[in-house]
Design a protein around this motif. Structure first.
Motif, PDB file in Angstrom:
ATOM      1  N   GLU A  52     -10.244  13.300   4.090  1.00 54.72           N
ATOM      2  CA  GLU A  52     -10.230  14.112   2.941  1.00 54.72           C
ATOM      3  C   GLU A  52      -9.597  15.388   2.927  1.00 54.72           C
ATOM      4  N   ASP A  53      -9.547  16.130   4.152  1.00 57.76           N
ATOM      5  CA  ASP A  53      -9.080  17.348   4.150  1.00 57.76           C
ATOM      6  C   ASP A  53      -7.670  17.265   4.746  1.00 57.76           C
ATOM      7  N   GLU A  54      -6.894  16.123   4.965  1.00 54.29           N
ATOM      8  CA  GLU A  54      -5.674  16.096   5.220  1.00 54.29           C
ATOM      9  C   GLU A  54      -4.741  15.331   4.522  1.00 54.29           C
ATOM     10  N   LEU A  55      -5.361  15.167   3.318  1.00 55.68           N
ATOM     11  CA  LEU A  55      -4.662  14.225   2.411  1.00 55.68           C
ATOM     12  C   LEU A  55      -3.272  15.050   1.987  1.00 55.68           C
ATOM     13  N   ALA A  56      -3.273  16.128   1.715  1.00 60.98           N
ATOM     14  CA  ALA A  56      -2.087  17.043   1.253  1.00 60.98           C
ATOM     15  C   ALA A  56      -1.012  17.259   2.472  1.00 60.98           C
ATOM     16  N   THR A  57      -1.566  17.248   3.675  1.00 58.04           N
ATOM     17  CA  THR A  57      -0.662  17.719   4.841  1.00 58.04           C
ATOM     18  C   THR A  57      -0.388  16.577   5.862  1.00 58.04           C
ATOM     19  N   GLY A  58      -1.300  15.686   5.661  1.00 57.57           N
ATOM     20  CA  GLY A  58      -0.980  14.558   6.898  1.00 57.57           C
ATOM     21  C   GLY A  58      -1.571  14.979   8.186  1.00 57.57           C
ATOM     22  N   ASN A  59      -1.352  14.579   9.349  1.00 63.60           N
ATOM     23  CA  ASN A  59      -1.649  14.920  10.821  1.00 63.60           C
ATOM     24  C   ASN A  59      -0.676  14.252  11.789  1.00 63.60           C
ATOM     25  N   HIS A  60      -0.944  14.650  12.920  1.00 66.62           N
ATOM     26  CA  HIS A  60      -0.175  14.027  13.857  1.00 66.62           C
ATOM     27  C   HIS A  60      -0.008  12.754  14.300  1.00 66.62           C
ATOM     28  N   PHE A  61      -1.081  11.830  13.778  1.00 68.53           N
ATOM     29  CA  PHE A  61      -1.479  10.507  13.602  1.00 68.53           C
ATOM     30  C   PHE A  61      -0.345   9.970  12.570  1.00 68.53           C
ATOM     31  N   VAL A  62      -0.127  10.612  11.494  1.00 69.56           N
ATOM     32  CA  VAL A  62       0.606  10.130  10.385  1.00 69.56           C
ATOM     33  C   VAL A  62       2.281   9.962  10.905  1.00 69.56           C
ATOM     34  N   GLU A  63       2.456  11.215  11.644  1.00 72.93           N
ATOM     35  CA  GLU A  63       3.890  11.256  12.247  1.00 72.93           C
ATOM     36  C   GLU A  63       3.959  10.209  13.361  1.00 72.93           C
ATOM     37  N   THR A  64       2.853   9.951  13.993  1.00 73.34           N
ATOM     38  CA  THR A  64       3.426   8.772  14.614  1.00 73.34           C
ATOM     39  C   THR A  64       3.703   7.188  14.086  1.00 73.34           C
ATOM     40  N   VAL A  65       3.031   7.365  12.980  1.00 72.73           N
ATOM     41  CA  VAL A  65       2.970   5.958  11.916  1.00 72.73           C
ATOM     42  C   VAL A  65       4.499   6.156  11.474  1.00 72.73           C
ATOM     43  N   ARG A  66       4.950   7.284  11.090  1.00 70.64           N
ATOM     44  CA  ARG A  66       6.317   7.338  10.430  1.00 70.64           C
ATOM     45  C   ARG A  66       7.335   7.073  11.385  1.00 70.64           C
ATOM     46  N   GLN A  67       7.126   7.544  12.468  1.00 60.62           N
ATOM     47  CA  GLN A  67       8.052   7.082  13.549  1.00 60.62           C
ATOM     48  C   GLN A  67       8.267   5.659  13.897  1.00 60.62           C
ATOM     49  N   ILE A  68       7.507   4.715  13.720  1.00 59.33           N
ATOM     50  CA  ILE A  68       7.212   3.582  13.972  1.00 59.33           C
ATOM     51  C   ILE A  68       7.701   2.768  12.768  1.00 59.33           C
ATOM     52  N   ALA A  69       7.507   3.410  11.662  1.00 63.64           N
ATOM     53  CA  ALA A  69       7.979   2.570  10.484  1.00 63.64           C
ATOM     54  C   ALA A  69       9.589   2.865  10.285  1.00 63.64           C
ATOM     55  N   ALA A  70      10.031   3.945  10.926  1.00 65.16           N
ATOM     56  CA  ALA A  70      11.400   4.361  10.718  1.00 65.16           C
ATOM     57  C   ALA A  70      12.303   3.189  11.693  1.00 65.16           C
ATOM     58  N   THR A  71      11.764   2.719  12.635  1.00 64.77           N
ATOM     59  CA  THR A  71      12.344   1.804  13.346  1.00 64.77           C
ATOM     60  C   THR A  71      12.297   0.202  12.541  1.00 64.77           C
ATOM     61  N   GLU A  72      11.290   0.078  11.508  1.00 67.55           N
ATOM     62  CA  GLU A  72      11.478  -1.049  10.895  1.00 67.55           C
ATOM     63  C   GLU A  72      11.831  -1.154   9.553  1.00 67.55           C
ATOM     64  N   ASN A  73      12.423   0.013   9.085  1.00 68.69           N
ATOM     65  CA  ASN A  73      13.042   0.262   7.868  1.00 68.69           C
ATOM     66  C   ASN A  73      11.784   0.103   6.927  1.00 68.69           C
ATOM     67  N   ALA A  74      10.628   0.459   7.046  1.00 73.53           N
ATOM     68  CA  ALA A  74       9.335   0.461   6.425  1.00 73.53           C
ATOM     69  C   ALA A  74       9.003   1.694   5.740  1.00 73.53           C
ATOM     70  N   GLN A  75       8.000   1.638   4.658  1.00 69.74           N
ATOM     71  CA  GLN A  75       7.478   2.913   4.158  1.00 69.74           C
ATOM     72  C   GLN A  75       6.216   3.349   4.463  1.00 69.74           C
ATOM     73  N   VAL A  76       6.103   4.639   4.542  1.00 66.05           N
ATOM     74  CA  VAL A  76       4.643   5.108   4.787  1.00 66.05           C
ATOM     75  C   VAL A  76       4.462   5.923   3.592  1.00 66.05           C
ATOM     76  N   VAL A  77       2.954   5.580   3.335  1.00 64.54           N
ATOM     77  CA  VAL A  77       2.232   6.176   2.151  1.00 64.54           C
ATOM     78  C   VAL A  77       0.968   6.828   2.726  1.00 64.54           C
ATOM     79  N   ILE A  78       0.739   7.984   2.663  1.00 63.78           N
ATOM     80  CA  ILE A  78      -0.657   8.604   3.193  1.00 63.78           C
ATOM     81  C   ILE A  78      -1.599   8.667   2.078  1.00 63.78           C
ATOM     82  N   VAL A  79      -2.930   7.967   2.277  1.00 68.29           N
ATOM     83  CA  VAL A  79      -3.896   7.791   1.482  1.00 68.29           C
ATOM     84  C   VAL A  79      -5.271   8.267   2.018  1.00 68.29           C
ATOM     85  N   SER A  80      -6.172   8.436   1.111  1.00 70.99           N
ATOM     86  CA  SER A  80      -7.461   8.905   1.899  1.00 70.99           C
ATOM     87  C   SER A  80      -8.505   7.933   1.098  1.00 70.99           C
ATOM     88  N   ALA A  81      -8.990   6.583   1.960  1.00 72.15           N
ATOM     89  CA  ALA A  81      -9.893   5.905   1.237  1.00 72.15           C
ATOM     90  C   ALA A  81     -11.255   6.727   0.777  1.00 72.15           C
TER      91      ALA A  81
END
Length: 363
Positions: free
Chosen positions: A209-238
Protein backbone atom coordinates in the motif's frame (compact mmCIF):
# COMPACT_ATOMS: atom_id res chain seq x y z
CA UNK A 1 -13.82 -9.12 -26.65
CA UNK A 2 -10.22 -9.16 -25.46
CA UNK A 3 -9.48 -12.14 -23.18
CA UNK A 4 -6.59 -11.66 -20.76
CA UNK A 5 -5.14 -14.39 -18.56
CA UNK A 6 -3.75 -13.47 -15.13
CA UNK A 7 -0.71 -15.65 -14.40
CA UNK A 8 2.07 -15.82 -11.83
CA UNK A 9 3.61 -17.95 -9.12
CA UNK A 10 1.47 -18.93 -6.12
CA UNK A 11 1.13 -16.29 -3.36
CA UNK A 12 2.06 -13.27 -5.47
CA UNK A 13 -1.36 -11.60 -5.07
CA UNK A 14 -2.83 -12.88 -8.32
CA UNK A 15 -6.17 -14.11 -6.99
CA UNK A 16 -6.54 -11.12 -4.66
CA UNK A 17 -6.12 -8.85 -7.68
CA UNK A 18 -8.61 -10.87 -9.71
CA UNK A 19 -11.16 -10.79 -6.89
CA UNK A 20 -10.77 -7.01 -6.75
CA UNK A 21 -11.29 -6.80 -10.52
CA UNK A 22 -14.51 -8.79 -10.16
CA UNK A 23 -15.78 -6.94 -7.09
CA UNK A 24 -15.09 -3.50 -8.56
CA UNK A 25 -16.95 -4.39 -11.71
CA UNK A 26 -19.91 -5.63 -9.71
CA UNK A 27 -19.91 -2.51 -7.52
CA UNK A 28 -20.18 -0.33 -10.64
CA UNK A 29 -22.91 -2.46 -12.21
CA UNK A 30 -25.15 0.54 -12.95
CA UNK A 31 -22.73 1.93 -15.53
CA UNK A 32 -20.30 -0.95 -16.00
CA UNK A 33 -22.01 -4.28 -16.74
CA UNK A 34 -20.42 -7.33 -15.17
CA UNK A 35 -21.16 -11.01 -15.36
CA UNK A 36 -19.45 -14.15 -14.12
CA UNK A 37 -19.27 -16.62 -16.97
CA UNK A 38 -17.75 -19.48 -15.02
CA UNK A 39 -15.54 -19.83 -11.91
CA UNK A 40 -12.47 -17.55 -12.12
CA UNK A 41 -13.65 -15.76 -15.26
CA UNK A 42 -15.04 -12.24 -15.15
CA UNK A 43 -15.99 -9.55 -17.64
CA UNK A 44 -15.11 -6.00 -16.59
CA UNK A 45 -15.61 -2.56 -18.05
CA UNK A 46 -12.75 -0.59 -19.56
CA UNK A 47 -12.58 2.68 -17.55
CA UNK A 48 -13.24 5.59 -19.89
CA UNK A 49 -14.31 8.96 -18.50
CA UNK A 50 -15.26 10.09 -22.01
CA UNK A 51 -18.41 7.98 -21.74
CA UNK A 52 -19.78 10.03 -18.85
CA UNK A 53 -19.05 13.28 -20.70
CA UNK A 54 -20.77 12.11 -23.88
CA UNK A 55 -23.74 10.72 -21.96
CA UNK A 56 -24.24 14.10 -20.31
CA UNK A 57 -24.12 15.90 -23.66
CA UNK A 58 -26.62 13.50 -25.23
CA UNK A 59 -28.76 13.07 -22.07
CA UNK A 60 -28.34 9.32 -22.50
CA UNK A 61 -30.42 6.96 -20.39
CA UNK A 62 -27.69 4.30 -20.37
CA UNK A 63 -23.91 3.97 -20.62
CA UNK A 64 -22.36 0.85 -22.14
CA UNK A 65 -18.54 0.67 -21.94
CA UNK A 66 -16.08 -1.52 -23.80
CA UNK A 67 -15.27 -4.74 -21.95
CA UNK A 68 -12.35 -7.03 -21.20
CA UNK A 69 -12.58 -10.63 -20.03
CA UNK A 70 -10.13 -11.63 -17.29
CA UNK A 71 -9.28 -15.25 -16.51
CA UNK A 72 -7.67 -16.12 -13.18
CA UNK A 73 -5.31 -18.98 -14.04
CA UNK A 74 -4.06 -21.05 -11.11
CA UNK A 75 -0.48 -20.39 -9.97
CA UNK A 76 2.26 -21.94 -12.09
CA UNK A 77 5.25 -23.61 -10.46
CA UNK A 78 8.69 -24.71 -11.60
CA UNK A 79 8.26 -27.81 -13.74
CA UNK A 80 4.79 -26.81 -14.98
CA UNK A 81 5.74 -27.66 -18.57
CA UNK A 82 6.41 -31.23 -17.40
CA UNK A 83 3.08 -31.38 -15.58
CA UNK A 84 4.12 -30.23 -12.10
CA UNK A 85 1.21 -28.73 -10.15
CA UNK A 86 -1.27 -29.59 -12.93
CA UNK A 87 0.93 -27.37 -15.10
CA UNK A 88 -0.16 -28.81 -18.45
CA UNK A 89 -3.76 -27.95 -17.66
CA UNK A 90 -2.91 -24.41 -16.56
CA UNK A 91 -0.66 -23.83 -19.58
CA UNK A 92 -3.51 -24.88 -21.88
CA UNK A 93 -5.67 -22.21 -20.22
CA UNK A 94 -3.05 -19.57 -21.06
CA UNK A 95 -3.03 -20.76 -24.67
CA UNK A 96 -6.70 -19.75 -24.94
CA UNK A 97 -6.22 -16.07 -24.01
CA UNK A 98 -5.26 -13.11 -26.21
CA UNK A 99 -2.91 -11.42 -23.76
CA UNK A 100 -1.09 -12.26 -20.54
CA UNK A 101 -1.08 -10.25 -17.31
CA UNK A 102 1.89 -11.57 -15.35
CA UNK A 103 1.56 -10.63 -11.67
CA UNK A 104 4.96 -10.27 -10.02
CA UNK A 105 5.38 -9.98 -6.27
CA UNK A 106 7.20 -6.75 -5.45
CA UNK A 107 6.47 -6.47 -1.72
CA UNK A 108 7.94 -7.86 1.49
CA UNK A 109 5.55 -9.46 3.99
CA UNK A 110 6.63 -12.14 6.46
CA UNK A 111 3.01 -13.22 6.92
CA UNK A 112 2.69 -14.22 3.26
CA UNK A 113 5.13 -17.03 2.50
CA UNK A 114 6.76 -16.89 -0.93
CA UNK A 115 6.78 -20.24 -2.70
CA UNK A 116 10.53 -19.87 -3.30
CA UNK A 117 11.29 -18.54 0.21
CA UNK A 118 12.22 -14.97 -0.73
CA UNK A 119 11.08 -12.03 -2.85
CA UNK A 120 13.02 -11.91 -6.12
CA UNK A 121 11.11 -10.59 -9.15
CA UNK A 122 13.86 -11.48 -11.64
CA UNK A 123 13.89 -15.11 -10.49
CA UNK A 124 10.10 -15.30 -10.41
CA UNK A 125 9.74 -13.89 -13.93
CA UNK A 126 12.41 -16.29 -15.18
CA UNK A 127 10.61 -19.29 -13.68
CA UNK A 128 7.35 -18.44 -15.45
CA UNK A 129 9.04 -17.50 -18.72
CA UNK A 130 11.09 -20.71 -18.77
CA UNK A 131 7.95 -22.81 -18.30
CA UNK A 132 6.13 -20.94 -21.05
CA UNK A 133 9.17 -21.28 -23.31
CA UNK A 134 9.57 -25.01 -22.65
CA UNK A 135 5.89 -25.53 -23.45
CA UNK A 136 6.30 -23.64 -26.73
CA UNK A 137 9.46 -25.58 -27.55
CA UNK A 138 7.72 -28.93 -27.06
CA UNK A 139 4.83 -27.81 -29.27
CA UNK A 140 7.18 -26.58 -32.01
CA UNK A 141 9.17 -29.83 -31.97
CA UNK A 142 5.96 -31.84 -32.33
CA UNK A 143 4.95 -29.66 -35.24
CA UNK A 144 8.35 -30.15 -36.91
CA UNK A 145 8.04 -33.93 -36.58
CA UNK A 146 4.58 -33.88 -38.19
CA UNK A 147 5.77 -31.68 -41.07
CA UNK A 148 8.97 -33.53 -42.02
CA UNK A 149 7.25 -36.07 -44.29
CA UNK A 150 5.47 -33.30 -46.23
CA UNK A 151 8.75 -31.39 -46.56
CA UNK A 152 10.14 -34.05 -48.89
CA UNK A 153 7.88 -32.82 -51.68
CA UNK A 154 6.46 -29.48 -50.50
CA UNK A 155 8.37 -26.18 -50.56
CA UNK A 156 5.76 -24.67 -48.25
CA UNK A 157 6.43 -27.40 -45.69
CA UNK A 158 10.19 -26.86 -46.07
CA UNK A 159 9.75 -23.15 -45.39
CA UNK A 160 7.57 -23.93 -42.35
CA UNK A 161 10.26 -26.18 -40.89
CA UNK A 162 12.88 -23.46 -41.47
CA UNK A 163 10.73 -20.97 -39.53
CA UNK A 164 9.99 -23.44 -36.73
CA UNK A 165 13.66 -24.35 -36.35
CA UNK A 166 14.49 -20.64 -36.13
CA UNK A 167 11.98 -20.30 -33.29
CA UNK A 168 13.25 -23.41 -31.54
CA UNK A 169 16.82 -22.08 -31.61
CA UNK A 170 15.71 -18.78 -30.03
CA UNK A 171 13.68 -20.56 -27.33
CA UNK A 172 16.67 -22.79 -26.51
CA UNK A 173 18.66 -19.57 -25.94
CA UNK A 174 16.07 -18.41 -23.40
CA UNK A 175 14.39 -15.87 -25.66
CA UNK A 176 10.66 -15.47 -26.11
CA UNK A 177 9.03 -15.49 -29.54
CA UNK A 178 7.91 -11.91 -28.74
CA UNK A 179 11.54 -10.83 -28.86
CA UNK A 180 12.08 -12.13 -32.40
CA UNK A 181 11.78 -10.10 -35.59
CA UNK A 182 9.38 -12.02 -37.81
CA UNK A 183 8.21 -10.99 -41.26
CA UNK A 184 4.64 -11.35 -42.51
CA UNK A 185 5.16 -14.82 -43.99
CA UNK A 186 6.80 -16.12 -40.81
CA UNK A 187 4.05 -14.65 -38.65
CA UNK A 188 1.43 -16.39 -40.79
CA UNK A 189 3.20 -19.74 -40.26
CA UNK A 190 3.01 -19.56 -36.46
CA UNK A 191 -0.42 -17.93 -36.15
CA UNK A 192 -2.29 -21.16 -35.50
CA UNK A 193 0.17 -22.45 -32.90
CA UNK A 194 -1.01 -19.99 -30.19
CA UNK A 195 2.52 -19.88 -28.78
CA UNK A 196 2.60 -18.72 -25.17
CA UNK A 197 5.74 -16.60 -25.48
CA UNK A 198 4.34 -14.84 -28.56
CA UNK A 199 1.33 -13.46 -26.71
CA UNK A 200 1.56 -9.79 -25.72
CA UNK A 201 2.27 -9.34 -22.03
CA UNK A 202 1.84 -6.81 -19.24
CA UNK A 203 3.81 -7.19 -16.03
CA UNK A 204 1.68 -6.19 -13.05
CA UNK A 205 4.16 -5.23 -10.32
CA UNK A 206 2.26 -5.91 -7.08
CA UNK A 207 3.50 -3.56 -4.36
CA UNK A 208 2.47 -2.76 -0.79
CA UNK A 209 0.00 0.00 0.00
CA UNK A 210 2.74 2.48 0.97
CA UNK A 211 4.62 2.05 -2.31
CA UNK A 212 1.78 2.37 -4.82
CA UNK A 213 2.69 5.97 -5.66
CA UNK A 214 6.45 5.55 -5.76
CA UNK A 215 7.20 1.94 -6.60
CA UNK A 216 10.41 0.38 -5.27
CA UNK A 217 13.64 -1.31 -6.37
CA UNK A 218 11.71 -4.50 -7.14
CA UNK A 219 9.57 -2.56 -9.64
CA UNK A 220 12.69 -1.18 -11.31
CA UNK A 221 13.92 -4.74 -11.80
CA UNK A 222 10.62 -5.66 -13.47
CA UNK A 223 10.87 -2.59 -15.72
CA UNK A 224 14.37 -3.53 -16.83
CA UNK A 225 13.24 -7.04 -17.77
CA UNK A 226 10.09 -5.76 -19.53
CA UNK A 227 12.19 -3.37 -21.63
CA UNK A 228 14.06 -6.30 -23.18
CA UNK A 229 10.73 -7.83 -24.28
CA UNK A 230 8.95 -4.66 -25.40
CA UNK A 231 6.44 -5.42 -22.61
CA UNK A 232 4.52 -2.96 -20.44
CA UNK A 233 4.66 -2.57 -16.66
CA UNK A 234 1.77 -1.38 -14.48
CA UNK A 235 2.19 -0.80 -10.74
CA UNK A 236 -0.71 -2.26 -8.76
CA UNK A 237 -1.41 -3.03 -5.13
CA UNK A 238 -3.73 -5.96 -4.60
CA UNK A 239 -3.90 -4.88 -0.94
CA UNK A 240 -5.18 -1.42 -1.90
CA UNK A 241 -7.66 -2.81 -4.41
CA UNK A 242 -9.05 -5.20 -1.80
CA UNK A 243 -9.53 -2.27 0.60
CA UNK A 244 -11.16 -0.11 -2.08
CA UNK A 245 -13.78 -2.78 -2.65
CA UNK A 246 -14.94 -2.37 0.95
CA UNK A 247 -15.19 1.43 0.84
CA UNK A 248 -18.24 3.46 -0.23
CA UNK A 249 -17.74 5.41 -3.46
CA UNK A 250 -17.66 8.71 -1.55
CA UNK A 251 -14.57 7.64 0.42
CA UNK A 252 -12.50 6.08 -2.37
CA UNK A 253 -11.04 9.29 -3.77
CA UNK A 254 -9.90 10.47 -0.31
CA UNK A 255 -8.31 7.08 0.41
CA UNK A 256 -6.39 7.11 -2.86
CA UNK A 257 -5.34 10.73 -2.31
CA UNK A 258 -3.91 9.74 1.09
CA UNK A 259 -1.69 7.27 -0.79
CA UNK A 260 -0.57 9.93 -3.27
CA UNK A 261 -2.41 8.58 -6.32
CA UNK A 262 -5.52 9.63 -8.27
CA UNK A 263 -6.64 6.12 -9.13
CA UNK A 264 -5.77 2.58 -8.13
CA UNK A 265 -3.52 0.49 -10.30
CA UNK A 266 -6.48 -1.68 -11.24
CA UNK A 267 -7.99 0.88 -13.60
CA UNK A 268 -4.61 1.45 -15.20
CA UNK A 269 -4.18 -2.30 -15.61
CA UNK A 270 -7.58 -2.78 -17.27
CA UNK A 271 -6.96 0.18 -19.58
CA UNK A 272 -3.45 -0.99 -20.49
CA UNK A 273 -4.71 -4.52 -21.15
CA UNK A 274 -7.32 -3.16 -23.53
CA UNK A 275 -4.74 -1.13 -25.44
CA UNK A 276 -2.20 -3.95 -25.55
CA UNK A 277 -3.55 -5.53 -28.73
CA UNK A 278 -3.83 -2.27 -30.66
CA UNK A 279 -7.56 -1.93 -30.02
CA UNK A 280 -9.32 1.39 -30.54
CA UNK A 281 -12.60 2.88 -29.31
CA UNK A 282 -15.22 4.84 -31.15
CA UNK A 283 -18.53 6.05 -29.71
CA UNK A 284 -22.18 6.26 -30.60
CA UNK A 285 -24.39 8.45 -28.45
CA UNK A 286 -27.99 9.55 -28.24
CA UNK A 287 -30.91 9.76 -25.81
CA UNK A 288 -31.16 5.97 -25.52
CA UNK A 289 -27.50 5.18 -24.82
CA UNK A 290 -23.88 6.24 -25.07
CA UNK A 291 -21.76 3.29 -26.04
CA UNK A 292 -18.09 2.47 -26.60
CA UNK A 293 -17.37 0.15 -29.52
CA UNK A 294 -14.13 -1.83 -29.83
CA UNK A 295 -12.35 -2.06 -33.18
CA UNK A 296 -8.89 -2.97 -34.41
CA UNK A 297 -6.57 -0.12 -35.32
CA UNK A 298 -6.81 0.67 -39.03
CA UNK A 299 -10.43 -0.38 -39.52
CA UNK A 300 -12.42 1.51 -42.16
CA UNK A 301 -15.76 3.16 -41.46
CA UNK A 302 -17.79 0.28 -43.01
CA UNK A 303 -15.83 -2.28 -40.94
CA UNK A 304 -16.46 -0.23 -37.79
CA UNK A 305 -20.15 -0.10 -38.66
CA UNK A 306 -20.09 -3.90 -39.05
CA UNK A 307 -19.10 -4.22 -35.39
CA UNK A 308 -22.58 -2.93 -34.53
CA UNK A 309 -24.37 -5.09 -37.12
CA UNK A 310 -23.33 -6.79 -40.34
CA UNK A 311 -26.21 -5.03 -42.15
CA UNK A 312 -24.56 -1.69 -41.33
CA UNK A 313 -21.41 -2.73 -43.17
CA UNK A 314 -23.20 -4.23 -46.18
CA UNK A 315 -25.46 -1.21 -46.67
CA UNK A 316 -22.96 1.46 -45.62
CA UNK A 317 -23.51 4.87 -47.27
CA UNK A 318 -21.55 7.29 -45.08
CA UNK A 319 -20.60 8.05 -41.48
CA UNK A 320 -21.33 11.41 -39.87
CA UNK A 321 -18.22 11.80 -37.73
CA UNK A 322 -16.97 14.27 -35.16
CA UNK A 323 -13.86 14.07 -32.99
CA UNK A 324 -14.56 13.63 -29.26
CA UNK A 325 -12.70 16.83 -28.34
CA UNK A 326 -14.60 18.88 -30.93
CA UNK A 327 -17.96 17.61 -29.67
CA UNK A 328 -17.05 18.37 -26.06
CA UNK A 329 -15.75 21.83 -26.94
CA UNK A 330 -18.91 22.78 -28.84
CA UNK A 331 -21.26 21.10 -26.35
CA UNK A 332 -23.68 19.44 -28.76
CA UNK A 333 -23.87 17.71 -32.13
CA UNK A 334 -25.90 20.59 -33.58
CA UNK A 335 -23.32 23.14 -32.43
CA UNK A 336 -20.54 21.00 -33.89
CA UNK A 337 -22.41 20.88 -37.22
CA UNK A 338 -22.84 24.65 -37.25
CA UNK A 339 -19.09 25.07 -36.85
CA UNK A 340 -18.40 22.57 -39.65
CA UNK A 341 -16.78 20.05 -37.34
CA UNK A 342 -19.08 17.14 -38.25
CA UNK A 343 -17.63 15.40 -41.30
CA UNK A 344 -19.31 13.10 -43.82
CA UNK A 345 -16.87 10.21 -44.22
CA UNK A 346 -17.03 7.55 -46.92
CA UNK A 347 -15.95 3.94 -47.31
CA UNK A 348 -12.22 4.71 -47.35
CA UNK A 349 -12.16 6.58 -44.05
CA UNK A 350 -10.01 4.99 -41.32
CA UNK A 351 -11.73 5.40 -37.96
CA UNK A 352 -9.70 7.33 -35.39
CA UNK A 353 -9.52 6.83 -31.62
CA UNK A 354 -12.38 8.69 -29.95
CA UNK A 355 -14.48 9.34 -33.07
CA UNK A 356 -18.18 9.88 -32.33
CA UNK A 357 -20.09 8.38 -35.26
CA UNK A 358 -23.57 8.10 -36.74
CA UNK A 359 -23.86 5.63 -39.62
CA UNK A 360 -26.12 6.06 -42.63
CA UNK A 361 -26.92 2.84 -44.47
CA UNK A 362 -29.36 1.13 -46.83
CA UNK A 363 -31.46 -1.69 -45.36
Amino acid sequence: MLRAGIVGLPNVGKSTLFNAVVANAKAEAANFPFCTIEPNVGVVAVPDERLNVLAKIASSAQIIPARVEFVDIAGLVKGASQGEGLGNQFLSHIREVDAIVHVVRCFENDDIIHVAGSVDPARDIEIINIELGLSDLAQIERRIDRTRKQARTSKDAQFEITVLEKLAAALNEGKSVRQMSLNEEETEIIKGLELLTYKPIIYAANVSEDELATGNHFVETVRQIAATENAQVVIVSAQVEAELVELPESDKADFLASLGVEEGGLKSLIRATYMLLGLRTYFTCGPKETRAWTINAGMSAPQAAGVIHSDFERGFIRAETVAYKDLVTTGSMNAAKEKGLVRSEGKEYVVQEGDVMLFRFNV
